[in-house]
Scaffold this motif. Structure first.
Motif, PDB file in Angstrom:
ATOM      1  N   LEU A  83      17.379  52.392  40.310  1.00  0.00           N
ATOM      2  CA  LEU A  83      16.872  51.734  41.514  1.00  0.00           C
ATOM      3  C   LEU A  83      17.913  50.771  42.080  1.00  0.00           C
ATOM      4  N   ARG A  84      18.624  50.096  41.207  1.00  0.00           N
ATOM      5  CA  ARG A  84      19.633  49.132  41.638  1.00  0.00           C
ATOM      6  C   ARG A  84      20.768  49.806  42.403  1.00  0.00           C
ATOM      7  N   PHE A  85      21.191  50.978  41.899  1.00  0.00           N
ATOM      8  CA  PHE A  85      22.343  51.649  42.502  1.00  0.00           C
ATOM      9  C   PHE A  85      21.950  52.718  43.525  1.00  0.00           C
ATOM     10  N   ALA A  86      20.648  52.899  43.731  1.00  0.00           N
ATOM     11  CA  ALA A  86      20.191  53.937  44.663  1.00  0.00           C
ATOM     12  C   ALA A  86      20.796  53.807  46.055  1.00  0.00           C
ATOM     13  N   PRO A  87      20.864  52.602  46.644  1.00  0.00           N
ATOM     14  CA  PRO A  87      21.447  52.513  47.996  1.00  0.00           C
ATOM     15  C   PRO A  87      22.885  53.025  48.066  1.00  0.00           C
ATOM     16  N   GLU A  88      23.682  52.745  47.040  1.00  0.00           N
ATOM     17  CA  GLU A  88      25.054  53.256  47.024  1.00  0.00           C
ATOM     18  C   GLU A  88      25.070  54.778  46.957  1.00  0.00           C
ATOM     19  N   GLY A  89      24.209  55.336  46.112  1.00  0.00           N
ATOM     20  CA  GLY A  89      24.174  56.778  45.948  1.00  0.00           C
ATOM     21  C   GLY A  89      23.720  57.495  47.200  1.00  0.00           C
ATOM     22  N   LEU A  90      22.751  56.920  47.899  1.00  0.00           N
ATOM     23  CA  LEU A  90      22.244  57.564  49.109  1.00  0.00           C
ATOM     24  C   LEU A  90      23.313  57.650  50.197  1.00  0.00           C
ATOM     25  N   ARG A  99      42.048  58.552  49.191  1.00  0.00           N
ATOM     26  CA  ARG A  99      41.201  58.362  50.374  1.00  0.00           C
ATOM     27  C   ARG A  99      39.940  59.221  50.289  1.00  0.00           C
ATOM     28  N   ARG A 100      40.085  60.442  49.817  1.00  0.00           N
ATOM     29  CA  ARG A 100      38.918  61.313  49.692  1.00  0.00           C
ATOM     30  C   ARG A 100      37.980  60.824  48.587  1.00  0.00           C
ATOM     31  N   ALA A 101      38.561  60.320  47.503  1.00  0.00           N
ATOM     32  CA  ALA A 101      37.728  59.766  46.436  1.00  0.00           C
ATOM     33  C   ALA A 101      36.905  58.586  46.943  1.00  0.00           C
ATOM     34  N   ARG A 102      37.520  57.749  47.745  1.00  0.00           N
ATOM     35  CA  ARG A 102      36.803  56.578  48.279  1.00  0.00           C
ATOM     36  C   ARG A 102      35.631  57.007  49.163  1.00  0.00           C
ATOM     37  N   LYS A 103      35.807  58.086  49.909  1.00  0.00           N
ATOM     38  CA  LYS A 103      34.741  58.567  50.783  1.00  0.00           C
ATOM     39  C   LYS A 103      33.622  59.251  50.003  1.00  0.00           C
ATOM     40  N   ARG A 104      33.955  59.812  48.839  1.00  0.00           N
ATOM     41  CA  ARG A 104      32.985  60.612  48.092  1.00  0.00           C
ATOM     42  C   ARG A 104      32.211  59.804  47.053  1.00  0.00           C
ATOM     43  N   LEU A 105      32.841  58.793  46.475  1.00  0.00           N
ATOM     44  CA  LEU A 105      32.234  58.072  45.351  1.00  0.00           C
ATOM     45  C   LEU A 105      31.383  56.891  45.818  1.00  0.00           C
ATOM     46  N   PRO A 106      30.299  56.590  45.106  1.00  0.00           N
ATOM     47  CA  PRO A 106      29.583  55.330  45.341  1.00  0.00           C
ATOM     48  C   PRO A 106      30.544  54.153  45.161  1.00  0.00           C
ATOM     49  N   ARG A 107      30.278  53.091  45.868  1.00  0.00           N
ATOM     50  CA  ARG A 107      31.203  51.955  45.917  1.00  0.00           C
ATOM     51  C   ARG A 107      31.553  51.435  44.523  1.00  0.00           C
ATOM     52  N   VAL A 162      31.465  52.916  41.610  1.00  0.00           N
ATOM     53  CA  VAL A 162      32.271  53.867  40.846  1.00  0.00           C
ATOM     54  C   VAL A 162      33.716  53.822  41.327  1.00  0.00           C
ATOM     55  N   TYR A 163      33.899  53.800  42.643  1.00  0.00           N
ATOM     56  CA  TYR A 163      35.261  53.748  43.184  1.00  0.00           C
ATOM     57  C   TYR A 163      35.963  52.457  42.778  1.00  0.00           C
ATOM     58  N   LEU A 164      35.268  51.327  42.884  1.00  0.00           N
ATOM     59  CA  LEU A 164      35.887  50.053  42.519  1.00  0.00           C
ATOM     60  C   LEU A 164      36.295  50.019  41.055  1.00  0.00           C
ATOM     61  N   ALA A 165      35.527  50.695  40.211  1.00  0.00           N
ATOM     62  CA  ALA A 165      35.893  50.746  38.792  1.00  0.00           C
ATOM     63  C   ALA A 165      37.220  51.469  38.589  1.00  0.00           C
ATOM     64  N   LEU A 166      37.535  52.418  39.479  1.00  0.00           N
ATOM     65  CA  LEU A 166      38.798  53.162  39.361  1.00  0.00           C
ATOM     66  C   LEU A 166      39.995  52.357  39.835  1.00  0.00           C
ATOM     67  N   VAL A 167      39.793  51.463  40.775  1.00  0.00           N
ATOM     68  CA  VAL A 167      40.936  50.741  41.352  1.00  0.00           C
ATOM     69  C   VAL A 167      41.047  49.318  40.824  1.00  0.00           C
ATOM     70  N   ALA A 168      40.170  48.930  39.909  1.00  0.00           N
ATOM     71  CA  ALA A 168      40.146  47.555  39.424  1.00  0.00           C
ATOM     72  C   ALA A 168      41.380  47.217  38.599  1.00  0.00           C
ATOM     73  N   PRO A 217      33.145  45.412  39.828  1.00  0.00           N
ATOM     74  CA  PRO A 217      31.946  46.226  40.013  1.00  0.00           C
ATOM     75  C   PRO A 217      31.021  46.110  38.802  1.00  0.00           C
ATOM     76  N   PRO A 218      29.723  46.025  39.034  1.00  0.00           N
ATOM     77  CA  PRO A 218      28.788  45.959  37.909  1.00  0.00           C
ATOM     78  C   PRO A 218      28.674  47.303  37.209  1.00  0.00           C
ATOM     79  N   ILE A 219      28.636  47.286  35.890  1.00  0.00           N
ATOM     80  CA  ILE A 219      28.459  48.506  35.105  1.00  0.00           C
ATOM     81  C   ILE A 219      27.205  48.325  34.270  1.00  0.00           C
ATOM     82  N   PRO A 220      26.187  49.182  34.439  1.00  0.00           N
ATOM     83  CA  PRO A 220      24.951  49.021  33.677  1.00  0.00           C
ATOM     84  C   PRO A 220      25.129  49.405  32.221  1.00  0.00           C
TER      85      PRO A 220
END
Length: 391
Positions: free
Chosen positions: A184-191, A16-24, A26-32, A172-175
């Protein structure tokens, strides 16, 4: 103890804490998991179908957890499973290695890792180097010789990876690399995850999507997809290839990805000293049963000849005890420690390992067992039809 800002009580809380801390992404890559995620879900759910046969009174005052895996003495039967390109924390595999060393256990390092084998072995001398069958024999041998020179204590060969990217719920997309366009593509997730960005800003680096352990002398480290491209062009290995690599390595040697007893026997014939019953965490052929369902048949086939490990779905110390009672020497964990690292860095990995150690101890006490080596199938209630022999 109750959860605090710096401590969590369960692996579920770490997630739960990982989901709150990680960009979407990155988190989806862990649970895929591949396709519908049937195997991914069964890896976890299958443990819940197994019950315990507890005892009361005359319980052991002390419980022993130490064992040996691939020639290394470890303080409890949980080993770090190799996982690729860790973008969840700037220190990546080095932080994981330090936490594992402090806990007295071994570190599995992926050839697709983001940190060089030399740095990881320096952090934890009990490091096992993992490789796929990528490239020519000469290139594979060069990588394993580099790992040997760095001090890796064992070689793990993973055979169950088809890299299926299909996800019915969206992958999840991986560049290819973190260039300006990707940033620029992932900036909204990071913010939306400022603490994650702050960790990387303090490190003075960006998440590393290269694979330094796949580079041979004088080469530039390939990107994840560059390495994947080489793997796609490599002819699939034969058991003769595996026997050749075992002979070249000469030391403790594990084959990871075994689900079928016939493959377990072939791994033994190829000279393996250990096998890992694993379905790649649900990231290979979807519809494959949970690892714990396949474990008893594999143990029956080769358990008296090699160390049998289990990888997949372990979230509690009681899960570890169930696997050991069914014949595993130890378990490997992947997502659990990645969630811990995402939640609180190296301390979060140590937190996860302590949760599992405590859960093992509590389960041993409840079963009236003084040691993990005393566990037997009769300690469990396994429902009819639970196991999957596969052959």
């Amino acid at each position: 103890m109750a959860s605090t800002r710096e401590w969590f009580e369960s692996v579920a809380e770490a997630q739960r804490r990982a989901r709150k801390r990680l960009p979407r992404s990155v988190y989806l890559a862990l649970v895929a998991g591949s396709e519908r995620g049937l195997t991914l879900a069964d890896n976890v759910d299958a443990f819940d179908e197994i019950g315990f046969r507890p005892h009361v009174a005359d319980l052991p005052r002390e419980r022993a957890q130490a064992t040996t895996v691939l020639g290394q003495d470890i303080s409890f039967p949980v080993v770090i499973s190799p996982t690729g390109v860790q973008a969840v924390h700037p220190e990546g595999e080095v932080a994981v290695a330090r936490a594992a060393a402090a806990a007295g256990t071994a570190m599995g390092l992926s050839s697709f890792a983001s940190k060089p084998v030399e740095e990881v072995v320096a952090a934890n001398p009990a490091t096992f180097f993992q490789t796929y069958w990528v490239g020519s024999r000469d290139r594979i041998l060069a990588r394993t010789e580099r790992a040997r020179a760095a001090g890796a204590k064992a070689l793990i060969v993973t055979l169950d990876w088809t890299f299926a990217t299909r996800r019915d719920w969206g992958s999840p997309p991986i560049p290819e690399r973190l260039d300006l366009k990707a940033l620029l593509r992932f900036a909204p997730e990071g913010l939306l995850r400022p603490r994650y960005l702050l960790d990387w800003a303090r490190s003075g680096a960006l998440p590393d999507l290269t694979t330094p352990n796949l580079a041979t002398a004088g080469e530039r480290a390939p990107t994840f997809f560059g390495a994947y491209g080489e793997w796609m062009q490599t002819p699939l290995p034969t058991w003769e290839d595996i026997a050749w690599l075992r002979e070249q390595w000469g030391g403790p040697f594990a084959v990871k990805g075994i689900m079928h007893p016939d493959d377990a026997r072939r791994a033994v014939d190829a000279g393996a000293t250990a096998i890992s019953v694993s379905n790649h965490g649900g990231n290979n052929l979807d519809g494959t049963p949970a690892s714990i369902r396949a474990l008893p048949a594999v143990v029956a086939a080769v358990g008296d000849q090699v160390e049998v490990l289990l990888d997949g779905g372990v979230r509690r110390g009681s899960d570890v005890v169930k696997a050991l009672a069914l014949g595993a020497r130890a378990v490997l964990i992947g997502r659990a420690y990645l969630w811990g690292m995402a939640a609180n860095g190296e301390a979060g990995v140590a937190n996860v390992l302590q949760i599992l150690r405590s859960g093992i101890d509590e389960s041993l006490l409840g079963l009236g067992r003084a040691s993990i080596h005393d566990l037997v199938p009769e300690d469990l209630i396994v429902p009819e039809g639970f196991t999957r022999a596969l052959g």
